[in-house]
Design a protein around this motif. Structure first.
Motif, short mmCIF file in Angstrom:
data_model
loop_
_atom_site.label_atom_id
_atom_site.label_comp_id
_atom_site.label_asym_id
_atom_site.label_seq_id
_atom_site.Cartn_x
_atom_site.Cartn_y
_atom_site.Cartn_z
N GLY A 5 0.87 -1.17 0.00
CA GLY A 5 0.00 0.00 0.00
C GLY A 5 0.90 1.22 0.00
N SER A 6 1.68 1.34 1.09
CA SER A 6 2.60 2.47 1.25
C SER A 6 3.80 1.99 2.05
N THR A 7 5.01 2.30 1.59
CA THR A 7 6.20 1.89 2.36
C THR A 7 6.21 2.59 3.72
N ASN A 8 5.63 3.79 3.79
CA ASN A 8 5.55 4.47 5.10
C ASN A 8 4.66 3.67 6.06
N ALA A 9 3.53 3.17 5.55
CA ALA A 9 2.62 2.40 6.42
C ALA A 9 3.34 1.14 6.92
N ARG A 41 6.38 -0.98 -6.24
CA ARG A 41 5.25 -0.08 -6.50
C ARG A 41 4.37 0.02 -5.27
N GLN A 42 3.56 1.08 -5.26
CA GLN A 42 2.64 1.29 -4.14
C GLN A 42 1.23 1.46 -4.69
N THR A 43 0.27 0.94 -3.94
CA THR A 43 -1.12 1.10 -4.37
C THR A 43 -1.82 2.22 -3.61
N LYS A 44 -1.25 2.60 -2.46
CA LYS A 44 -1.83 3.71 -1.69
C LYS A 44 -0.74 4.66 -1.23
N GLY A 45 0.10 5.08 -2.18
CA GLY A 45 1.20 5.99 -1.85
C GLY A 45 0.66 7.28 -1.25
N ARG A 46 1.32 7.71 -0.19
CA ARG A 46 0.86 8.92 0.50
C ARG A 46 1.77 10.09 0.19
N GLY A 47 1.16 11.26 -0.04
CA GLY A 47 1.92 12.49 -0.22
C GLY A 47 1.71 13.41 0.97
N ARG A 48 2.34 14.56 0.92
CA ARG A 48 2.16 15.57 1.98
C ARG A 48 0.74 16.09 1.96
N LEU A 49 0.31 16.64 3.07
CA LEU A 49 -0.98 17.32 3.22
C LEU A 49 -2.14 16.43 2.74
N THR A 97 -2.35 12.04 -2.53
CA THR A 97 -1.97 10.71 -3.00
C THR A 97 -0.63 10.83 -3.74
N TRP A 98 0.22 9.82 -3.61
CA TRP A 98 1.47 9.79 -4.37
C TRP A 98 1.35 8.67 -5.41
N VAL A 99 1.22 9.05 -6.68
CA VAL A 99 1.05 8.07 -7.76
C VAL A 99 2.35 7.26 -7.87
N ARG A 125 9.67 21.83 -12.16
CA ARG A 125 8.92 20.57 -12.11
C ARG A 125 9.37 19.67 -10.97
N LYS A 126 8.37 19.00 -10.38
CA LYS A 126 8.67 18.15 -9.21
C LYS A 126 9.10 16.75 -9.64
N LEU A 127 10.24 16.34 -9.09
CA LEU A 127 10.84 15.06 -9.42
C LEU A 127 10.62 14.05 -8.29
N GLY A 128 10.47 14.58 -7.08
CA GLY A 128 10.33 13.68 -5.95
C GLY A 128 9.89 14.44 -4.71
N GLY A 129 9.53 13.68 -3.69
CA GLY A 129 9.08 14.34 -2.46
C GLY A 129 9.37 13.46 -1.25
N ILE A 130 9.22 14.06 -0.09
CA ILE A 130 9.52 13.38 1.16
C ILE A 130 8.37 13.58 2.13
N LEU A 131 7.94 12.49 2.74
CA LEU A 131 6.87 12.56 3.74
C LEU A 131 7.36 11.92 5.03
N GLY A 188 9.75 8.95 4.48
CA GLY A 188 9.34 8.33 3.21
C GLY A 188 9.84 9.14 2.03
N ILE A 189 10.51 8.46 1.10
CA ILE A 189 11.11 9.14 -0.05
C ILE A 189 10.53 8.56 -1.34
N GLY A 190 10.03 9.42 -2.19
CA GLY A 190 9.55 8.99 -3.51
C GLY A 190 10.28 9.78 -4.58
N VAL A 191 10.86 9.08 -5.55
CA VAL A 191 11.55 9.76 -6.66
C VAL A 191 11.06 9.16 -7.98
C1 BTN Z 1 5.17 14.75 -1.16
O1 BTN Z 1 3.96 14.95 -1.16
O2 BTN Z 1 5.94 15.51 -1.76
C2 BTN Z 1 5.76 13.57 -0.41
C3 BTN Z 1 5.71 12.30 -1.22
C4 BTN Z 1 6.32 11.13 -0.49
C5 BTN Z 1 6.16 9.84 -1.27
C6 BTN Z 1 6.90 8.71 -0.63
S1 BTN Z 1 6.95 7.28 -1.67
C7 BTN Z 1 7.59 6.32 -0.37
C8 BTN Z 1 6.88 6.75 0.89
N1 BTN Z 1 5.65 6.00 1.05
C9 BTN Z 1 4.56 6.77 0.91
O3 BTN Z 1 3.38 6.36 0.97
N2 BTN Z 1 4.92 8.03 0.69
C10 BTN Z 1 6.38 8.20 0.69
#
Ligand code: BTN
Length: 238
Positions: free
Chosen positions: A5-9, A29-37, A40-42, A99-105, A121-124
Motif C-alpha cells: 500500500g505504502s512503504t511508510n505504512a 510499487r505502491q497502491t496507496k502511496g501517500r503524499g504531503r498534506l 496521494t502519491w502516484v 517541475r517536481k521530481l520527488g518528495g519526502i513525507l 518516506g522518499i519517492g523519486v
Molecule cells: C510529497 O507529497 O511531496 C511527499 C511524497 C512522499 C512519497 C513517498 S513514496 C515512499 C513513501 N511511502 C509513501 O506512501 N509516501 C512516501
C-alpha cells in the motif's frame, strides 16, 4: 517488497514492533502511496519508493530537520548519479527547474517531549515516463527518464541516497544542525525569491528570506514585517 500500500505504512508498523534504527523498506510499487498534506502519491513501478526508520534523540519539534536531512541527501545523490541539477523547493520537494521530481513525507510518533521514532518516506520519479501520469500531475511533475532520456538503476540511486542520508544524519547528530541547514540553503531554489505560500486557509505573499533553525520558512511580507511558516505549499513568482 514487490507491491505495498505504502512503504511508510509498512515502516510505521515495523517501528511499532521494535524494528531497529536504520531499518529501510523499499518497494517496487505502491497502491496507496501517500503524499504531503493528505495527498496521494502516484506510484507505478520503475521509480523509488522507500522509507527509513529513525530513532534519534530529538524533540518532536526538530523532526522537520530529519526531512531536511533526506532532501539534502536526495538532491546530492541525484545530482551525482544522473547529472541533473536537482534543487529543493521549501519544504522538501525535489525539483528540476519548476517541475517536481520527488518528495519526502515524514511521519512521527512522539510521547510528550520525546520523539519515539520517525519514518522518512522518499519517492523519486526515476524511470517512469511522465506522459503516463494523470493529466493534473503530468503538468507539474517530471522524472529522471523524462529529463535525461535514460533509465537508471534503482539500486544504485537508492544506495547513494542511503550513503548521503547516513553522512548528513551523523553530521547533524555529532556536530549540530548548522552544516545541514547551510547545505539545504545551498541546494534550494526558494530563498531570495518572491513567493506565495498557501498555508491552510491562508495565502502569504512576500520574499522567502531564510529558514530558521527548525526549518521554518521566513517570509518577508509585502505589507511589512515577517512570518515564520512551518507547513504549506510554495509558489515561486520569480
Ligand atoms: C510529497 O507529497 O511531496 C511527499 C511524497 C512522499 C512519497 C513517498 S513514496 C515512499 C513513501 N511511502 C509513501 O506512501 N509516501 C512516501
Amino acid at each position: 517488497m514487490e507491491t505495498v500500500g505504502s512503504t511508510n505504512a509498512v515502516a510505521l508498523e515495523l517501528a511499532e514492533k521494535d524494528a531497529p534504527h536504520g531499518t529501510v523498506v523499499v518497494a517496487h510499487r505502491q497502491t496507496k502511496g501517500r503524499g504531503r498534506l493528505g495527498r496521494t502519491w502516484v506510484s507505478p513501478s520503475g521509480n523509488i519508493y522507500m522509507s527509513i526508520i529513525l530513532k534519534p534523540p530529538l524533540s518532536p519539534a526538530d523532526a522537520p530537520l530529519l526531512t531536511m536531512t533526506a532532501s539534502v541527501a536526495c538532491a546530492r545523490a541525484l545530482r551525482e548519479t544522473t547529472g541533473l541539477l536537482v534543487g529543493i523547493k521549501w519544504p522538501n520537494d525535489l525539483m528540476v527547474l519548476e517541475r517536481k521530481l520527488g518528495g519526502i513525507l515524514t511521519e512521527v510518533k512522539s510521547r510528550g517531549s520525546e520523539l519515539v521514532f520517525a519514518v522518512i518516506g522518499i519517492g523519486v520519479n526515476l524511470n517512469s515516463d511522465i506522459e503516463e501520469f494523470p493529466p493534473d500531475i503530468k503538468e507539474i511533475a517530471t522524472s529522471v527518464r523524462t529529463e535525461t532520456g535514460q533509465k537508471y538503476s534503482r539500486n544504485l540511486v537508492i544506495s547513494r541516497i542511503l550513503d548521503e542520508t547516513e553522512f548528513w544524519y551523523d553530521r547533524f547528530m555529532k556536530v549540530g544542525r548548522e552544516g545541514l541547514l547551510d547545505e539545504w540553503r545551498h541546494l534550494t531554489f526558494t530563498l531570495g525569491k518572491k513567493v506565495i505560500v498557501v498555508a491552510g486557509e491562508e495565502m502569504i505573499t512576500g520574499v522567502a528570506r531564510d529558514i530558521d533553525k527548525e526549518g521554518r520558512l521566513i517570509v518577508e511580507l509585502v505589507s511589512g514585517g515577517s512570518r515564520k511558516i512551518s507547513a504549506g505549499d510554495v509558489k515561486v513568482l520569480g
